[in-house]
Design a protein around this motif. Sequence first.
Motif, PDB file in Angstrom:
ATOM      1  N   VAL A   1      -8.790 -11.334   1.829  1.00  0.00           N
ATOM      2  CA  VAL A   1      -8.518 -12.715   2.083  1.00  0.00           C
ATOM      3  C   VAL A   1      -7.278 -12.942   2.622  1.00  0.00           C
ATOM      4  CG1 VAL A   1      -7.955 -14.794   0.473  1.00  0.00           C
ATOM      5  CG2 VAL A   1      -9.874 -13.097  -0.181  1.00  0.00           C
ATOM      6  N   VAL A   2      -7.153 -13.753   3.563  1.00  0.00           N
ATOM      7  CA  VAL A   2      -5.839 -13.901   4.123  1.00  0.00           C
ATOM      8  C   VAL A   2      -5.387 -15.392   3.980  1.00  0.00           C
ATOM      9  CG1 VAL A   2      -4.806 -14.086   6.598  1.00  0.00           C
ATOM     10  CG2 VAL A   2      -6.855 -12.517   6.119  1.00  0.00           C
ATOM     11  N   ASP A   3      -4.167 -15.659   3.705  1.00  0.00           N
ATOM     12  CA  ASP A   3      -3.605 -16.875   3.731  1.00  0.00           C
ATOM     13  C   ASP A   3      -3.698 -17.540   5.041  1.00  0.00           C
ATOM     14  OD1 ASP A   3      -2.964 -17.026   0.930  1.00  0.00           O
ATOM     15  OD2 ASP A   3      -1.009 -16.152   1.577  1.00  0.00           O
TER      16      ASP A   3
ATOM     17  N   LEU B   1     -14.257 -19.851   5.132  1.00  0.00           N
ATOM     18  CA  LEU B   1     -13.101 -20.697   5.064  1.00  0.00           C
ATOM     19  C   LEU B   1     -13.023 -20.966   3.255  1.00  0.00           C
ATOM     20  CD1 LEU B   1     -12.671 -22.703   8.097  1.00  0.00           C
ATOM     21  CD2 LEU B   1     -11.834 -20.608   7.580  1.00  0.00           C
ATOM     22  N   ALA B   2     -11.819 -20.988   2.800  1.00  0.00           N
ATOM     23  CA  ALA B   2     -11.993 -21.437   1.302  1.00  0.00           C
ATOM     24  C   ALA B   2     -10.901 -22.282   1.099  1.00  0.00           C
ATOM     25  CB  ALA B   2     -12.014 -20.251   0.610  1.00  0.00           C
ATOM     26  N   CYS B   3     -11.018 -23.045   0.088  1.00  0.00           N
ATOM     27  CA  CYS B   3     -10.153 -23.786  -0.701  1.00  0.00           C
ATOM     28  C   CYS B   3      -9.309 -23.171  -1.860  1.00  0.00           C
ATOM     29  CB  CYS B   3     -10.742 -25.147  -1.290  1.00  0.00           C
ATOM     30  SG  CYS B   3     -11.811 -24.884  -2.515  1.00  0.00           S
TER      31      CYS B   3
ATOM     32  N   GLN C   1     -10.073 -30.550  10.891  1.00  0.00           N
ATOM     33  CA  GLN C   1     -10.064 -30.536   9.418  1.00  0.00           C
ATOM     34  C   GLN C   1     -11.022 -29.521   8.786  1.00  0.00           C
ATOM     35  OE1 GLN C   1     -10.653 -34.807   8.364  1.00  0.00           O
ATOM     36  NE2 GLN C   1      -8.133 -34.781   7.961  1.00  0.00           N
ATOM     37  N   PRO C   2     -10.730 -28.245   8.773  1.00  0.00           N
ATOM     38  CA  PRO C   2     -11.509 -27.209   8.619  1.00  0.00           C
ATOM     39  C   PRO C   2     -11.715 -27.295   6.729  1.00  0.00           C
ATOM     40  CG  PRO C   2      -9.791 -26.175   9.842  1.00  0.00           C
ATOM     41  CD  PRO C   2      -9.488 -27.588   9.634  1.00  0.00           C
ATOM     42  N   GLN C   3     -12.978 -27.183   6.528  1.00  0.00           N
ATOM     43  CA  GLN C   3     -13.262 -27.369   5.032  1.00  0.00           C
ATOM     44  C   GLN C   3     -13.895 -26.224   4.517  1.00  0.00           C
ATOM     45  OE1 GLN C   3     -16.500 -30.461   5.097  1.00  0.00           O
ATOM     46  NE2 GLN C   3     -14.574 -32.009   4.923  1.00  0.00           N
ATOM     47  N   CYS C   4     -13.825 -25.870   3.225  1.00  0.00           N
ATOM     48  CA  CYS C   4     -14.281 -24.754   2.473  1.00  0.00           C
ATOM     49  C   CYS C   4     -15.677 -24.622   2.556  1.00  0.00           C
ATOM     50  CB  CYS C   4     -14.022 -25.028   0.908  1.00  0.00           C
ATOM     51  SG  CYS C   4     -14.355 -23.859  -0.319  1.00  0.00           S
ATOM     52  N   SER C   5     -16.234 -23.277   2.808  1.00  0.00           N
ATOM     53  CA  SER C   5     -17.585 -23.065   3.025  1.00  0.00           C
ATOM     54  C   SER C   5     -18.519 -22.700   1.674  1.00  0.00           C
ATOM     55  CB  SER C   5     -17.296 -21.490   3.475  1.00  0.00           C
ATOM     56  OG  SER C   5     -16.537 -21.559   4.831  1.00  0.00           O
TER      57      SER C   5
ATOM     58  N   ALA D   1      -9.542 -26.259   3.851  1.00  0.00           N
ATOM     59  CA  ALA D   1      -9.609 -24.889   3.710  1.00  0.00           C
ATOM     60  C   ALA D   1      -8.167 -24.462   3.678  1.00  0.00           C
ATOM     61  CB  ALA D   1     -10.259 -24.123   4.637  1.00  0.00           C
ATOM     62  N   ALA D   2      -7.795 -23.166   2.977  1.00  0.00           N
ATOM     63  CA  ALA D   2      -6.289 -23.126   3.113  1.00  0.00           C
ATOM     64  C   ALA D   2      -6.470 -21.404   3.194  1.00  0.00           C
ATOM     65  CB  ALA D   2      -5.543 -22.964   1.818  1.00  0.00           C
ATOM     66  N   TYR D   3      -7.517 -20.928   3.053  1.00  0.00           N
ATOM     67  CA  TYR D   3      -7.498 -19.286   2.977  1.00  0.00           C
ATOM     68  C   TYR D   3      -8.838 -18.892   4.071  1.00  0.00           C
ATOM     69  CZ  TYR D   3      -4.894 -19.544  -1.061  1.00  0.00           C
ATOM     70  OH  TYR D   3      -3.824 -19.956  -2.067  1.00  0.00           O
TER      71      TYR D   3
END
Length: 82
Positions: free
Chosen positions: A60-62, A38-40, A5-9, A17-19
Motif C-alpha cells: 500500500v502506497v499513500d 485505488l482505495a479510499c 477524480q479517481p475513485q476507490c476500486s 481514492a487516497a491510496y
Amino acid sequence: MSPDQPQCSRADCRDDAAYSVVWRNPKIHAADRRKVWLACAEHVDYLRDFLASRAFPVRVVDGLVDGSGVALPDSPAVGDPE
C-alpha cells in the motif's frame, strides 16, 4: 470514474481514492508487472487483505501511483505503507 477524480476500486464505493494498492499475481504476472487498485481510507485495508489472503505480493502506497516504481515484497502479504 473520472481521471480528474479517481475513485476507490471497492465495489459500489464512490469515495475519492487516497491510496494505491499495488500488487501482482505471481502465477500469471512476470516479476516486473504491477497492478494497481485505488482505495479510499475506509477500504484500503479491505482491498489489501483481499489480495494478501490470496498470497499475492502487495504493498500500500499513500497517494495515487501507477505502480511502476513500487518494489513488491518477495513474500506475499506485506502491505505496510511506504
